[in-house]
Motif scaffolding. Sequence first.
Motif, PDB file in Angstrom:
ATOM      1  N   GLY A   6       0.809  -1.206   0.000  1.00 49.47           N
ATOM      2  CA  GLY A   6       0.000   0.000   0.000  1.00 49.47           C
ATOM      3  C   GLY A   6       0.843   1.258   0.000  1.00 49.47           C
ATOM      4  O   GLY A   6       2.084   1.221   0.123  1.00 49.47           O
ATOM      5  N   TYR A   7       0.162   2.375  -0.126  1.00 44.93           N
ATOM      6  CA  TYR A   7       0.852   3.664  -0.112  1.00 44.93           C
ATOM      7  C   TYR A   7      -0.046   4.710   0.536  1.00 44.93           C
ATOM      8  O   TYR A   7      -1.250   4.771   0.266  1.00 44.93           O
ATOM      9  N   ASP A   8       0.565   5.533   1.407  1.00 46.29           N
ATOM     10  CA  ASP A   8      -0.123   6.619   2.095  1.00 46.29           C
ATOM     11  C   ASP A   8       0.307   7.941   1.458  1.00 46.29           C
ATOM     12  O   ASP A   8       1.461   8.362   1.576  1.00 46.29           O
ATOM     13  N   PHE A   9      -0.628   8.587   0.778  1.00 48.68           N
ATOM     14  CA  PHE A   9      -0.315   9.831   0.083  1.00 48.68           C
ATOM     15  C   PHE A   9      -0.039  10.990   1.038  1.00 48.68           C
ATOM     16  O   PHE A   9       0.429  12.052   0.604  1.00 48.68           O
ATOM     17  N   ALA A  66      -3.208  17.748  -2.243  1.00 52.52           N
ATOM     18  CA  ALA A  66      -4.609  17.449  -2.502  1.00 52.52           C
ATOM     19  C   ALA A  66      -4.976  16.023  -2.132  1.00 52.52           C
ATOM     20  O   ALA A  66      -6.155  15.716  -1.930  1.00 52.52           O
ATOM     21  N   LEU A  67      -3.984  15.139  -2.034  1.00 43.65           N
ATOM     22  CA  LEU A  67      -4.243  13.734  -1.726  1.00 43.65           C
ATOM     23  C   LEU A  67      -3.914  13.393  -0.268  1.00 43.65           C
ATOM     24  O   LEU A  67      -3.916  12.218   0.101  1.00 43.65           O
ATOM     25  N   TYR A  68      -3.643  14.408   0.537  1.00 42.92           N
ATOM     26  CA  TYR A  68      -3.345  14.156   1.940  1.00 42.92           C
ATOM     27  C   TYR A  68      -4.540  13.465   2.618  1.00 42.92           C
ATOM     28  O   TYR A  68      -5.673  13.903   2.492  1.00 42.92           O
ATOM     29  N   GLY A  81      -8.309  -1.403  -2.673  1.00 39.27           N
ATOM     30  CA  GLY A  81      -9.178  -0.297  -2.306  1.00 39.27           C
ATOM     31  C   GLY A  81      -8.416   0.846  -1.690  1.00 39.27           C
ATOM     32  O   GLY A  81      -7.187   0.948  -1.815  1.00 39.27           O
ATOM     33  N   PHE A  82      -9.150   1.700  -0.985  1.00 37.13           N
ATOM     34  CA  PHE A  82      -8.558   2.913  -0.432  1.00 37.13           C
ATOM     35  C   PHE A  82      -9.173   3.221   0.916  1.00 37.13           C
ATOM     36  O   PHE A  82     -10.256   2.735   1.274  1.00 37.13           O
ATOM     37  N   SER A  83      -8.490   4.054   1.650  1.00 35.12           N
ATOM     38  CA  SER A  83      -9.049   4.676   2.855  1.00 35.12           C
ATOM     39  C   SER A  83      -8.744   6.153   2.799  1.00 35.12           C
ATOM     40  O   SER A  83      -7.688   6.572   2.284  1.00 35.12           O
ATOM     41  N   TYR A  84      -9.677   6.945   3.298  1.00 39.86           N
ATOM     42  CA  TYR A  84      -9.493   8.392   3.286  1.00 39.86           C
ATOM     43  C   TYR A  84      -9.849   8.938   4.662  1.00 39.86           C
ATOM     44  O   TYR A  84     -10.942   8.690   5.179  1.00 39.86           O
ATOM     45  N   THR A  85      -8.907   9.661   5.231  1.00 32.42           N
ATOM     46  CA  THR A  85      -9.096  10.263   6.537  1.00 32.42           C
ATOM     47  C   THR A  85      -9.284  11.767   6.387  1.00 32.42           C
ATOM     48  O   THR A  85      -8.409  12.463   5.832  1.00 32.42           O
TER      49      THR A  85
END
Length: 930
Positions: free
Chosen positions: A873-876, A883-885, A925-929
């Motif tokens: 995975g990767y954490d932007f 913008a992807l923080y 998939g993704f996660s967004y905080t």
Amino acid sequence: MSFKPSVVTLALVAAGYCTSLYAADETVAIDSQASKIEVLQVKGIRRSIEASQALKMENSSIVEAVSAEDIGKLPDVSIAESLARLPGIATQRLDGRANVVSIRGLSPDFTTATLNGREQVTISDNRGVEFDQYPSELMSGVVVYKTPDASVMSQAIGGTVDMRTVRPLAHGEQAIVVIARGEMNDIGKLNPDGDDKGYRASLSYIDQFANDTLGIAFGYAKMSSPNQEERMHIWGYPEVSDTDNSLIFGGAKPYVRSSTLERDGVMGVIEYQPNDKFHSVLDLYYSKFNDKQILRGVEIPGAHWGNGSGNSGFEVINTENGLVTEGILKNQKVLIRNDINEMDADVVSVGWNNSYQLSENWSGELDLSYSKADRESWGYENYAGTSRNGQAGCDDPVTGDPRPNVCQDMHFVMGPQGPIFTPGIDYADPTNIRLGGQFPWGNSVVGTDGQDGFLNIANIKDELAAIRVSATRSFHHGAISSVRFGVNYSERSKDREDEGFYLRLASYEAGNPDSMTSIPPQYLLPSVNMGFIGFNSVIAYDSMALLRDGYYDMFAQSDTVQDRATANWGVDEKVTTGFVMADIDTELFDKGLRGNVGLQVVHTDQSSTGLAAQTDANGMVSTQPSSGGTTYTEVLPSLNLSWAVADSQQVRFAAARTLARPRMDQMNAGYNYSYDASKADSTDIDDSPWSGGGGNPELKPWMAWQYDVSYEVYVDGNAFAIGAFYKDLENYVYEETIIGDFSDISVPDPQPKLTQGYLNSFANGEGGYIRGIEASAHITGKWLSDSLAPFGLIINGALNDSEVRETKDSDPTTLPGLSEKTANATFYYEDHGFQARISARYRSDFLGEVTGVSFARDKRYVLEETVVDAQIGYDFSESSIEALYGLSILFQVTNLTDQEFVTYENGDPRQVKDHQTYGRNYMAGFSYTF
């Protein structure tokens, strides 16, 4: 020198990990000299590891822990899989998913599961929790208590698994997290009406209000998870003949399964702390899930047990080491199966905890809890074939002419997964296959022509309410830092309703040996491929629609089968536990000594209701109510000590007496009985008119003394631990012949002089021991070289041994759930937002439990397995793209090496009972905080 936690440990404790396992993205390091705050970034895999280590270090008991990497992100896709990576803990797979856990070689019957410290009801027939009912996205972490203390109300001989949800005030800041993942199985859709693609999604929200005196947390998780399976099931291995002791497969039931687990989970927390004295937390949890399985395949009563009905004999071609490896089934018939299994379940849990600081030295606590589970299971079997029940043989029942489309010789060769066949006819051709019972199974209610299907329906209702009142007295001087005492009272009620129905075609004509029905074209589906057993295509149709549209009549099995009638039962338990525990904080030889010593007194009032059943001269079953129960009191002392022998090093010792309550189906007051009126005048127990078999509502719990010792080292984020344990089982539940009381059975005059007789039931036997050694290590790459700082390795292993005897004179028995060897390894990389991990878990052979006929639990040997999972995975947030923080992406593969699940019998792995292949599951998939 007293033991001093590392800066990281203090940081995690300060951030609320030890109460909630959640922390903000920033942890706090305390500079005692300058009183300044230093910000350390601890995220992802390392956050999970360090939080888990902090919990293990700070706990007075010997525990293992799993912590969330971030909100809604346990390290694995399920709680059970995360638990399986801990030392001394193993899982058993069900339909490809890790489902139940064994702790230190003890089966799920010896393990208790709690949610935020409160015992949970189960959807199973017994006490073992099926962890896939708890979404991992809603849990902040899990703590496994390997040694109990007196304040743990739900003790067990194996251990206690405590699942925990977030505490919003300890979390300390607002958080909104959205997670979404797609899922796919690489085998593909094995059934035309199944699914091989699914998804998981969750939403988490945490916030604080009113000057951080009120906190709320909410989580919702939705899952639609597909699973595929190719399964070979062998009936058994009888001898070829009276003169040839070689073993041959007696029959087989291979099929392909497509299933989808649909689950909705909701978690809510309201936390209120208006001042330093009062603290209140309300926990809410609810899950609803549906597991639907579509199974299609064939049933081949070949080789031996099918003689006379399924075939006209067999020919042995080759035998190796006493097992027939090649042969021919003469004029073999095949039963076509189009089955459906479905389970609906709901679980609700509510807990309310209130604590109040009464004075400087006194505090009080009140905890109320309630949980309830409802489960309905359907098992639907639908039969089709080439002719009815074997009466017609392979010839036309009217003209006597041979019918080549009915049966042909079938060649077989034994492979690692069981027999591989060469079929003689086309089993996908609807002109060859018709609805109806191929073989003479069933009962007199259905008729001599056998049954055309079967329907199992089992319902479970489990309800538990508890109240705990306690007080704590703190001391500012001396070796005892505090004393806690109180009482816990709980009431639990579990009921099982079990029904079975024979199915017969509504168009059935009595006496017609060819009374079958062609499959209406509107119900036909594309055929299924069963190449894994040598068959190409097998006919598929919508069997549920046929049942729904009235093609079958139903006959209650309980009318003629005693075991079905006695499978209905209820168990009630009222448990009162008084406890006292002293916390120790002192020094021994100028080294810090922490721990606790305590005592529980547990009083249990248990009872059960059921049915006593007998079969009359006409083959019909009659029942009468049956009940029973007992009370008992057990004293459970406990001691946990942690001695800081050097800086960041500690030696632990623990001793306790523990209990595990008996299986509820074994406490069933129902039983089968027979009464011989000709012996009514007998007063000799050996010539009693009564006999029977069933459960024992007076069954007492398993009891054990357990002893633990371990040595732990924590150095710059690295951790090493080695320990040993010994469990002295005071008794063991087994089946034996006991003297049963039949006084509640009404019989016509003359009344018998004896109301007792021999009953095959369950009893508390002799006991024995379980012992083991466990070792674990977390090694950071930085410990070896600065260039290896992004890398890390987690490894652990356990060796277990046992000797348990049912009676003093009996041979040692195999303990269910005990694997002599377990091992886990996780290699990870984490740097600049990138994250990668590969994990493997190994478990040696063990005696497991699987679902058998009519949802009964069967014990079978399970072959060793190694399951490998991987993720990247990767954490932007670590990138320069502002913008992807908050955005992270993840790709996961479970069962990377496509590890099969294999059971066998008679201690011979060649005698395969079940061989199941599940394929790999991919998730992205993704996660967004926010």
